[in-house]
Design a protein around this motif. Structure first.
Motif, PDB file in Angstrom:
ATOM      1  N   TRP A   8       0.832  -1.200   0.000  1.00 45.24           N
ATOM      2  CA  TRP A   8       0.000   0.000   0.000  1.00 45.24           C
ATOM      3  C   TRP A   8       0.874   1.260   0.000  1.00 45.24           C
ATOM      4  N   LYS A   9       1.905   1.236   0.827  1.00 48.03           N
ATOM      5  CA  LYS A   9       2.795   2.394   0.925  1.00 48.03           C
ATOM      6  C   LYS A   9       3.511   2.646  -0.400  1.00 48.03           C
ATOM      7  N   ASP A  10       4.083   1.585  -0.976  1.00 48.09           N
ATOM      8  CA  ASP A  10       4.902   1.757  -2.175  1.00 48.09           C
ATOM      9  C   ASP A  10       4.075   2.081  -3.416  1.00 48.09           C
ATOM     10  N   LYS A  11       2.944   1.392  -3.580  1.00 47.24           N
ATOM     11  CA  LYS A  11       2.189   1.521  -4.823  1.00 47.24           C
ATOM     12  C   LYS A  11       1.135   2.618  -4.792  1.00 47.24           C
ATOM     13  N   VAL A  12       0.624   2.943  -3.600  1.00 52.15           N
ATOM     14  CA  VAL A  12      -0.480   3.898  -3.518  1.00 52.15           C
ATOM     15  C   VAL A  12      -0.084   5.159  -2.771  1.00 52.15           C
ATOM     16  N   ALA A  13       0.308   5.009  -1.518  1.00 52.86           N
ATOM     17  CA  ALA A  13       0.454   6.179  -0.649  1.00 52.86           C
ATOM     18  C   ALA A  13       1.641   7.060  -1.010  1.00 52.86           C
ATOM     19  N   THR A  14       2.796   6.456  -1.281  1.00 53.26           N
ATOM     20  CA  THR A  14       3.978   7.280  -1.565  1.00 53.26           C
ATOM     21  C   THR A  14       3.772   8.170  -2.790  1.00 53.26           C
ATOM     22  N   PRO A  15       3.374   7.616  -3.941  1.00 54.08           N
ATOM     23  CA  PRO A  15       3.166   8.521  -5.082  1.00 54.08           C
ATOM     24  C   PRO A  15       2.035   9.519  -4.856  1.00 54.08           C
ATOM     25  N   ALA A  16       0.982   9.127  -4.139  1.00 52.06           N
ATOM     26  CA  ALA A  16      -0.132  10.049  -3.902  1.00 52.06           C
ATOM     27  C   ALA A  16       0.311  11.228  -3.029  1.00 52.06           C
ATOM     28  N   PHE A  17       1.015  10.949  -1.935  1.00 56.93           N
ATOM     29  CA  PHE A  17       1.489  12.033  -1.072  1.00 56.93           C
ATOM     30  C   PHE A  17       2.508  12.907  -1.794  1.00 56.93           C
ATOM     31  N   GLN A  18       3.387  12.298  -2.564  1.00 57.37           N
ATOM     32  CA  GLN A  18       4.394  13.082  -3.290  1.00 57.37           C
ATOM     33  C   GLN A  18       3.731  14.052  -4.261  1.00 57.37           C
ATOM     34  N   GLU A  19       2.716  13.586  -4.964  1.00 55.18           N
ATOM     35  CA  GLU A  19       2.023  14.453  -5.912  1.00 55.18           C
ATOM     36  C   GLU A  19       1.236  15.545  -5.194  1.00 55.18           C
ATOM     37  N   TYR A  20       0.637  15.191  -4.058  1.00 56.62           N
ATOM     38  CA  TYR A  20      -0.109  16.198  -3.302  1.00 56.62           C
ATOM     39  C   TYR A  20       0.819  17.276  -2.755  1.00 56.62           C
ATOM     40  N   TYR A  21       1.912  16.875  -2.172  1.00 56.94           N
ATOM     41  CA  TYR A  21       2.836  17.852  -1.592  1.00 56.94           C
ATOM     42  C   TYR A  21       3.448  18.762  -2.646  1.00 56.94           C
ATOM     43  N   SER A  22       3.646  18.248  -3.831  1.00 58.72           N
ATOM     44  CA  SER A  22       4.220  19.076  -4.896  1.00 58.72           C
ATOM     45  C   SER A  22       3.197  20.003  -5.536  1.00 58.72           C
ATOM     46  N   GLY A  23       1.904  19.778  -5.244  1.00 61.07           N
ATOM     47  CA  GLY A  23       0.862  20.610  -5.833  1.00 61.07           C
ATOM     48  C   GLY A  23       0.251  20.039  -7.091  1.00 61.07           C
ATOM     49  N   ALA A  24       0.662  18.819  -7.475  1.00 60.59           N
ATOM     50  CA  ALA A  24       0.158  18.226  -8.717  1.00 60.59           C
ATOM     51  C   ALA A  24      -1.287  17.761  -8.598  1.00 60.59           C
ATOM     52  N   ILE A  25      -1.721  17.386  -7.393  1.00 65.50           N
ATOM     53  CA  ILE A  25      -3.104  16.987  -7.170  1.00 65.50           C
ATOM     54  C   ILE A  25      -3.631  17.706  -5.928  1.00 65.50           C
ATOM     55  N   GLY A  26      -4.956  17.721  -5.777  1.00 62.78           N
ATOM     56  CA  GLY A  26      -5.564  18.370  -4.627  1.00 62.78           C
ATOM     57  C   GLY A  26      -5.912  17.379  -3.532  1.00 62.78           C
ATOM     58  N   LEU A  27      -6.469  17.884  -2.442  1.00 59.73           N
ATOM     59  CA  LEU A  27      -6.769  17.060  -1.285  1.00 59.73           C
ATOM     60  C   LEU A  27      -7.841  16.015  -1.596  1.00 59.73           C
ATOM     61  N   ASP A  28      -8.831  16.357  -2.412  1.00 60.76           N
ATOM     62  CA  ASP A  28      -9.879  15.395  -2.738  1.00 60.76           C
ATOM     63  C   ASP A  28      -9.323  14.201  -3.497  1.00 60.76           C
ATOM     64  N   GLU A  29      -8.416  14.459  -4.446  1.00 63.02           N
ATOM     65  CA  GLU A  29      -7.831  13.339  -5.185  1.00 63.02           C
ATOM     66  C   GLU A  29      -6.913  12.517  -4.295  1.00 63.02           C
ATOM     67  N   LEU A  30      -6.193  13.178  -3.395  1.00 56.44           N
ATOM     68  CA  LEU A  30      -5.369  12.438  -2.444  1.00 56.44           C
ATOM     69  C   LEU A  30      -6.236  11.481  -1.637  1.00 56.44           C
ATOM     70  N   ARG A  31      -7.348  11.985  -1.128  1.00 50.60           N
ATOM     71  CA  ARG A  31      -8.254  11.152  -0.335  1.00 50.60           C
ATOM     72  C   ARG A  31      -8.779   9.971  -1.160  1.00 50.60           C
ATOM     73  N   GLU A  32      -9.194  10.246  -2.382  1.00 52.45           N
ATOM     74  CA  GLU A  32      -9.747   9.181  -3.217  1.00 52.45           C
ATOM     75  C   GLU A  32      -8.720   8.088  -3.484  1.00 52.45           C
ATOM     76  N   ARG A  33      -7.494   8.479  -3.773  1.00 43.93           N
ATOM     77  CA  ARG A  33      -6.466   7.479  -4.079  1.00 43.93           C
ATOM     78  C   ARG A  33      -6.091   6.667  -2.849  1.00 43.93           C
ATOM     79  N   LEU A  34      -5.938   7.329  -1.702  1.00 42.63           N
ATOM     80  CA  LEU A  34      -5.589   6.599  -0.485  1.00 42.63           C
ATOM     81  C   LEU A  34      -6.678   5.607  -0.118  1.00 42.63           C
ATOM     82  N   GLU A  35      -7.943   6.023  -0.275  1.00 40.62           N
ATOM     83  CA  GLU A  35      -9.049   5.171   0.134  1.00 40.62           C
ATOM     84  C   GLU A  35      -9.404   4.135  -0.942  1.00 40.62           C
ATOM     85  N   LYS A  36      -9.728   4.595  -2.138  1.00 38.17           N
ATOM     86  CA  LYS A  36     -10.210   3.683  -3.179  1.00 38.17           C
ATOM     87  C   LYS A  36      -9.119   2.715  -3.624  1.00 38.17           C
TER      88      LYS A  36
END
Length: 425
Positions: free
Chosen positions: A386-414
């Motif tokens: 989960w960390k390697d395939k989902v959470a790490t890229p999702a958080f990295q993109e969110y922190y850089s500004g590439a995605i917003g909080l709603d997409e971060l939530r959707e990716r972490l959950e879904k």
């Protein structure tokens, strides 16, 4: 035929003599202790304790084996499957779940003496408890803290937080802004590996992320409490310009040259980074340790302590447990903690005066020990994937500004729950 039978009998006795007692023909038991200590002081402390044991235990000798944090998971998996695992295994509690559930580690119930069991708090034992078994002794831990340029704090006239009066996350964000400008950032977030830092700090705001139902199944739910810390980092980088986006892909050590040069006023790091700062900081550089910001749950934060386990295949579990008891006596636990610049888990060891000095801000870190809790992902099967395939890229993109909080939530959950579901069938 009689000569061939005699040869086989003699060969069998020789073979038995070679395999008994850990391979020593004289009956001496040899335990292999794989340590992941890497700092010079830590390696020296571990080796000295092994020498002290061997000097007083001629029938049970310990052989020190050097391992590496960089490759320990794959190396252990290979050694377990090949039947060549060391008797005593140094690792971190967040790496134990798959080994524990896979039957590679011994359940320590009934092996450890009462002194050792009662000397470590239940919250620490919980980090190495999987199902009904305990599969490691948690012995070293470190809080995440803020390492700050003391001169810049004084120049800005900001309130300096203490464990008794920490900053809130809102105050931290505001002060990071005050410390910024003229080519300087208030904070550098080294988030090359963003997941554990985010989840562990989010305990202070009441974030849990992983939720178990009545059947023990785990579901990811990203709540408002989980969003406080990541939103703070995101906004500091993308709105306030008080945090450097360039450091998001760095490890903690990578930020130190910029910190020493005054480019960053503060860096969130593990408590043990103080050793590198003492060794590398230019003469006259004034730094200090500050507690991490507090939220609705105060200074709580997650930790994954370093652990010592016994291999299930070890033929000498009793002797291995006796060595662990020796290694983790309060005075010895203090020696290991000082060598690693970390905190011991033992309540008696934490009282040692050496851990309460103002020199190198030991006292600040020790004051945080009671707020450390098991990391949220501690016993979640499938967490590494989960960390390697989902959470790490999702958080990295969110922190850089590439995605917003709603997409971060959707990716972490879904996406995350699809991964975890495979481990819970």
């Amino acid at each position: 035929m009689r000569s061939w039978a005699a040869f086989l009998a003699v060969f069998g006795l020789l073979l038995a003599g070679c395999t008994a007692g850990g391979g020593e023909p004289d009956g001496v038991i040899t335990l292999r202790f794989q340590s992941l200590a890497w700092q010079q002081e830590s390696v020296a402390a571990n080796k000295e304790l092994v020498r002290e044991w061997n000097a007083t235990h001629p029938d049970v000798r310990v052989k020190y084996v050097q391992g590496s944090w960089d490759s320990v998971h794959d190396q252990l998996l290979t050694s377990f499957e090949g039947g060549e695992a060391p008797d005593i295994i140094h690792d971190a509690s967040d790496d134990l779940a798959d080994f524990a559930y896979g039957g590679y580690l011994a359940d320590l119930h009934g092996l450890l003496p009462s002194r050792l069991k009662s000397g470590i708090p239940e919250r620490s034992w919980a980090t190495a408890t999987f199902g009904d078994g305990i599969y490691g002794v948690p012995f070293l831990q470190e809080p995440r803290v803020l390492i700050a340029n003391a001169d810049l704090l004084r120049e800005a006239g900001v309130r300096v937080p203490t464990p008794q009066r920490p900053w809130s996350w809102e105050e931290f964000r505001r002060i990071a802004g005050q410390l910024s400008g003229h080519g300087r950032y208030g904070v550098a977030w080294p988030l090359k590996e963003p997941v554990s830092a985010t989840l562990n700090l989010s305990l202070s705001t009441g974030g849990q992320l992983f939720h178990r139902d009545g059947d023990g199944k785990v579901e990811v739910r990203f709540t408002d409490a989980d969003a406080v810390v990541p939103r703070t980092v995101h906004d500091e980088v993308n709105q306030d310009a008080s945090a450097s986006g360039a450091t998001l892909g760095m490890g903690g050590s990578d930020t130190l040259p910029g910190f020493f040069a005054g480019k960053y006023a503060m860096v969130p790091l593990g408590f043990s980074y103080r050793q590198q700062i003492v060794q590398q900081a230019p003469e006259g550089f004034d730094w200090q340790v500050l507690p991490a910001p507090a939220g609705a749950d105060g200074l709580s934060q997650g930790v994954s302590p370093q652990t010592l386990s016994i291999a299930e295949d070890s033929p000498h579990k009793k002797e291995a447990a006796e060595f662990l008891d020796f290694l983790l006596r309060p005075k010895n636990m203090v020696r290991l903690a000082l060598g690693d610049w970390m905190l011991p888990t033992g309540t008696q060891a934490l009282k040692d005066p050496a851990l309460h000095t103002t020199e190198n801000d030991w006292a600040t870190g020790t004051a945080l020990a009671g707020h450390l809790r098991p990391a949220p992902a501690q016993s979640v099967r499938g967490y590494p994937e989960w960390k390697d395939k989902v959470a790490t890229p999702a958080f990295q993109e969110y922190y850089s500004g590439a995605i917003g909080l709603d997409e971060l939530r959707e990716r972490l959950e879904k996406d995350g729950n699809l991964v975890l579901a495979r481990y819970q069938r």
